[in-house]
Design a protein around this motif. Structure first.
Motif, short mmCIF file in Angstrom:
data_model
loop_
_atom_site.label_atom_id
_atom_site.label_comp_id
_atom_site.label_asym_id
_atom_site.label_seq_id
_atom_site.Cartn_x
_atom_site.Cartn_y
_atom_site.Cartn_z
N TRP A 1 81.47 28.67 38.64
CA TRP A 1 82.68 27.87 38.53
C TRP A 1 82.50 26.47 39.08
CZ3 TRP A 1 87.33 29.49 36.34
CH2 TRP A 1 87.31 30.83 35.91
N GLN A 2 81.35 26.20 39.70
CA GLN A 2 81.20 24.90 40.35
C GLN A 2 81.33 23.71 39.39
OE1 GLN A 2 77.58 23.63 42.07
NE2 GLN A 2 78.59 22.43 43.64
N PRO A 3 80.63 23.71 38.23
CA PRO A 3 80.78 22.54 37.35
C PRO A 3 82.23 22.31 36.92
CG PRO A 3 78.99 23.93 36.60
CD PRO A 3 79.66 24.66 37.71
N LEU A 4 82.94 23.40 36.61
CA LEU A 4 84.33 23.26 36.18
C LEU A 4 85.17 22.68 37.32
CD1 LEU A 4 86.47 23.65 34.05
CD2 LEU A 4 86.84 25.95 34.90
N PHE A 5 84.96 23.21 38.53
CA PHE A 5 85.71 22.75 39.69
C PHE A 5 85.47 21.26 39.92
CE2 PHE A 5 86.31 22.43 44.34
CZ PHE A 5 87.60 22.90 44.40
N GLY B 1 82.05 22.39 32.43
CA GLY B 1 82.45 23.47 33.31
C GLY B 1 83.01 24.65 32.54
N LEU B 2 83.89 24.36 31.57
CA LEU B 2 84.50 25.44 30.78
C LEU B 2 83.42 26.22 30.03
CD1 LEU B 2 87.65 23.68 29.33
CD2 LEU B 2 87.59 25.57 30.94
N MET B 3 82.47 25.49 29.44
CA MET B 3 81.44 26.16 28.65
C MET B 3 80.52 26.99 29.55
SD MET B 3 81.95 25.70 25.55
CE MET B 3 83.69 25.39 25.63
N VAL B 4 80.21 26.47 30.74
CA VAL B 4 79.35 27.21 31.66
C VAL B 4 80.05 28.50 32.07
CG1 VAL B 4 78.36 27.23 33.98
CG2 VAL B 4 78.03 25.26 32.50
N VAL B 5 81.34 28.41 32.37
CA VAL B 5 82.07 29.61 32.76
C VAL B 5 82.12 30.60 31.60
CG1 VAL B 5 84.35 30.50 33.35
CG2 VAL B 5 83.45 28.51 34.52
N TYR B 6 82.35 30.05 30.38
CA TYR B 6 82.47 30.92 29.22
C TYR B 6 81.17 31.66 28.91
CZ TYR B 6 82.60 32.39 24.40
OH TYR B 6 82.48 33.13 23.27
N THR B 7 80.06 30.90 28.97
CA THR B 7 78.79 31.51 28.57
C THR B 7 78.08 32.19 29.73
OG1 THR B 7 77.61 29.48 29.01
CG2 THR B 7 78.40 29.79 26.77
N GLY B 8 78.57 32.00 30.95
CA GLY B 8 77.89 32.59 32.09
C GLY B 8 76.60 31.88 32.42
N ALA C 1 74.42 23.63 15.13
CA ALA C 1 74.33 25.07 15.36
C ALA C 1 73.92 25.78 14.07
CB ALA C 1 75.67 25.61 15.85
N GLY C 2 74.43 25.29 12.93
CA GLY C 2 74.03 25.87 11.66
C GLY C 2 72.55 25.64 11.38
N TYR C 3 72.07 24.47 11.79
CA TYR C 3 70.67 24.10 11.57
C TYR C 3 69.75 24.99 12.40
CZ TYR C 3 66.70 20.88 11.09
OH TYR C 3 65.49 20.31 10.82
N ALA C 4 70.12 25.19 13.68
CA ALA C 4 69.29 26.00 14.57
C ALA C 4 69.73 27.46 14.54
CB ALA C 4 69.37 25.46 15.99
N SER C 5 70.79 27.75 13.80
CA SER C 5 71.41 29.07 13.64
C SER C 5 71.96 29.63 14.94
CB SER C 5 70.49 30.05 12.93
OG SER C 5 69.55 30.56 13.82
N LYS C 6 72.00 28.86 16.02
CA LYS C 6 72.76 29.26 17.21
C LYS C 6 73.04 28.05 18.10
CE LYS C 6 70.67 31.52 20.46
NZ LYS C 6 69.88 32.47 21.20
N ALA C 7 73.96 28.21 19.02
CA ALA C 7 74.31 27.12 19.93
C ALA C 7 73.47 27.22 21.19
CB ALA C 7 75.80 27.18 20.27
N ALA C 8 73.28 26.09 21.89
CA ALA C 8 72.52 26.11 23.13
C ALA C 8 73.23 25.27 24.18
CB ALA C 8 71.11 25.57 22.89
N GLN C 9 72.87 25.51 25.44
CA GLN C 9 73.56 24.86 26.56
C GLN C 9 73.56 23.33 26.46
OE1 GLN C 9 75.18 25.47 29.46
NE2 GLN C 9 75.53 27.55 28.80
N SER C 10 72.38 22.73 26.36
CA SER C 10 72.33 21.27 26.50
C SER C 10 72.03 20.61 25.17
CB SER C 10 71.28 20.89 27.54
OG SER C 10 70.05 21.46 27.16
#
Lengths: 326, 328
Positions: free
Chosen positions: A295-299, B145-152, B243-252
């Motif tokens: 949660w750090q980046p979001l926070f 932040g939202l994406m990091v939380v979503y994807t873990g 994402a269509g080109y690489a057939s998946k999404a990536a973090q950065s």
């Protein structure tokens, strides 16, 4: 008679940043499992000082109504360079430190020359020079590694008299040696004047070009001091693109938190230092409250969003709608 | 004497060259120069397959740079591109996991997520009067932040839908990749909006002087907000295509698109202060940057050298034609 009022109005941003930092730091230490001990303060200071140097660098440029998106990359480049040069006998180490600082100055001077004498927009010019600096850093350190004179590193990241963190002492010394003389000199005032209104400053015969050039050059030097300190903390050099980028972005955030106006001509490096320390403390708050680090980046993002939105309160004081559009 | 000769030559030049922006001409000249040097290195640089492949790679940057250009024309900047791209890609892939309805709505859902980021930017810039450089930075951090939380913290497992892959890699017209067609359509729409509609006129007006535009009775705040929303949506659409080109999404996946998109717009002669620039220039900038990156990687230049050359070329080209007038 009302001198103190003017002083207060001038320092409002700095004092606000100082207040935020104190509040955050009290929350941080009072919830820290170890409490308010010299160790906790030392660790916090060492982390905060890195960002504080980069934020000071950013402040100098922002005061001239410019922006330096290459500070993070100068920081990385000097880190990589220091991991090669700051080693060996005391004599060699001294020469290495001087060389690293000189490279920082040179990077800043190149930025300044391109922006001022090449008349390019600072955003684009420093994005491009930042890519160059990062490339050179990567050339120096394709893989993380290197070493540093550990005696010097331990002395500068340890504690003085067993209580005061040495890094804070160095920060104070740098403020006294670089920022205070600069902000009181003709060049410093020229930098402020150029940021406040370049045309008016030009018409009044203020040396705006030299003032801006000095600001960019000193920014390079301050970023290099930050890079040197990064080497002292990590004992290695690493050209990590993401890290350089985030230092650039965090430096802008710290400058804004520190009450420096991005439109130029307002604010001080002292404010930016407290902005940087406050920003770091906020980021670390999550750890003491035992949240999932995910949660750090979001926070951090939400805090940043709220902090910058606070500036919008100035809208309530606008009497004439045309003042919306600077 | 020499002046009349020059005038004579200029008079005989076709009208479109005389009227063209010198910046755009320089950018196209540099593209020709790059192709020339590339062909000295290897013959295959001039083969239609290679050029079409480059155009396909360029179209992802082109879609993103289109939104960036709209914002830069207003005199603002959108630094939320990296995570708007990633959010668009991730959300589209995530929607695909929810049955046939999700698959059908994947692309619009990704774009809407990007537009939401853009709307937050727009509210901040237009109504709260926060400098765009800060607010877009902040929304970028929140989106991350939202994406990091979503994807873990890992790259998401969901993969792109068939439609996304078709848009990015398919061939609706034989020989022409779909991505290029999409870029052409979006580009044509942008040219139409900028030159033939009131909205486009307003964008240039605000870029020149927002105060004057406001006094002429334009709701400048709404225009700024729409522009940011469009920019966010186009960034996300670029992410969907990627994402269509690489057939998946990536973090950065979006990080590599922020600086090139700004550079492409500015190299194409659009003023970073706003109010001046043409879409043709942006097209030239996008192709120029893609070719530069491609040639450097074909020459097996290490990453360090690539970054250095990249930066030096941008500074050199801007010094050629991007300079501000001297203060006198």
């Amino acid at each position: 008679m009302k001198d103190w009022r003017y002083w207060l109005a001038e320092q409002r941003g700095t004092l606000l940043a100082f207040g935020i930092f104190i509040v955050m730091f009290v929350i941080y230490t009072s919830n820290h499992p170890a409490g308010f001990t010299a160790n906790v303060v030392q660790t916090a200071a060492n982390k905060g000082v890195l960002l504080a140097f980069v934020a000071m660098a950013q402040t100098l440029v922002v005061i001239t109504a410019g922006i330096d998106l290459s500070v993070g990359m100068i920081f990385l480049l000097t880190n990589c360079l220091a991991s090669w040069l700051v080693v060996g006998t005391p004599m060699q180490t001294t020469l290495g430190v001087i060389a690293v600082l000189a490279v920082g100055l040179l990077c800043g001077a190149i930025n300044g020359a391109i922006v001022i004498y090449g008349r390019l927009q600072p955003i684009v010019a420093t994005i491009a020079t930042g890519a160059v600096y990062y490339g050179i850093g990567l050339l120096l350190r394709p893989f993380p590694g290197g070493s540093v004179n550990e005696d010097l590193a331990d002395a500068l990241t340890g504690r003085v008299f067993g209580v005061v963190p040495a890094s804070l002492v160095v920060l104070l010394a740098i403020v006294l040696v670089i920022w205070v003389p600069f902000s009181r000199s003709v060049l410093g005032r020229a930098a402020y004047a150029a940021g406040s209104s370049e045309t008016a400053a030009y018409m009044s015969g203020v040396p705006i070009r030299r003032g801006k050039f000095a600001a960019y050059t000193l920014a390079g030097l301050l970023a290099a001091i930050g890079g040197l300190f990064l080497t002292f903390f990590t004992y290695t050099g690493e050209a990590a693109y993401a890290s350089g980028n985030s230092y650039t972005l965090f430096s802008i955030a710290a400058v804004v938190l520190g009450g420096v106006s991005l439109f130029g001509g307002k604010g001080s490096a002292i404010g930016a230092i407290f902005g940087a320390l406050a920003f770091r403390t906020i980021g670390d708050l999550l750890f003491v409250f035992d949240f999932d680090p995910l949660w750090q980046p979001l926070f951090q993002g939400v805090i940043l969003l709220v902090a910058v939105s606070l500036g919008a309160f100035a809208l309530f004081r606008v009497r004439n709608r045309l003042e919306w559009f600077l | 004497m020499s002046e009349t000769t020059l005038g004579g030559i200029a008079g005989r030049m076709p009208r479109f060259i005389r009227r063209a922006d010198p910046a755009v001409l320089t950018a196209f000249a540099c593209i020709v120069l790059l192709l020339f040097f590339g062909s000295l290195y290897s013959r295959s640089f001039l083969s239609p397959e290679y050029l079409l492949q480059q155009l396909k790679v360029a179209s992802f940057l082109g879609v993103i740079a289109t939104g960036m250009m709209l914002v830069i024309l207003l005199g603002q900047i959108d630094l939320s591109v990296p995570w708007a791209v990633a959010a668009g890609a991730m959300m589209a892939c995530a929607a695909a996991a929810y049955g046939p309805v999700g698959v059908a709505l994947a692309i619009p859902f990704g774009i809407i997520c990007g537009m939401l980021i853009g709307v937050v930017n727009g509210i901040g810039v237009a109504y709260l009067r926060i400098p765009s450089m800060i607010i877009t930075l902040a929304t970028n951090a929140v989106a991350q932040g939202l994406m990091v939380v979503y994807t873990g913290g890992f790259s998401p497992q969901d993969s792109a839908t068939g439609a996304m892959r078709y848009l990015a890699t398919g061939f609706a017209i034989p020989g022409v990749p779909n991505a290029v067609i999409i870029w052409a359509l979006i580009g044509a729409a942008m040219v139409f909006v900028l030159t033939r509609t009131g909205f486009g006129r307003t964008v240039y007006g605000i870029g020149n002087r927002e105060r004057a535009a406001y006094l002429s009775g334009i709701d400048t705040r709404r225009v700024v907000m729409i522009a940011f929303a469009v920019s966010g949506g186009l960034s996300a659409f670029g992410g969907v295509l990627l994402a269509g080109y690489a057939s998946k999404a990536a973090q950065s996946m979006g990080d590599a698109y922020l600086l090139p998109s700004i550079a492409a717009v500015v190299l194409g002669g659009t003023s970073i202060l706003g109010g001046r620039g043409s879409y043709l220039g942006t097209v030239a900038g996008v192709i120029l940057i893609t070719l530069l990156q491609s040639i450097l990687s074909v020459m097996q230049m290490p990453e360090a050298g690539r970054q250095i050359i990249y930066g030096v070329v941008i500074v050199a080209m801007l010094l050629l034609y991007g300079r501000a007038p001297a203060s006198r």
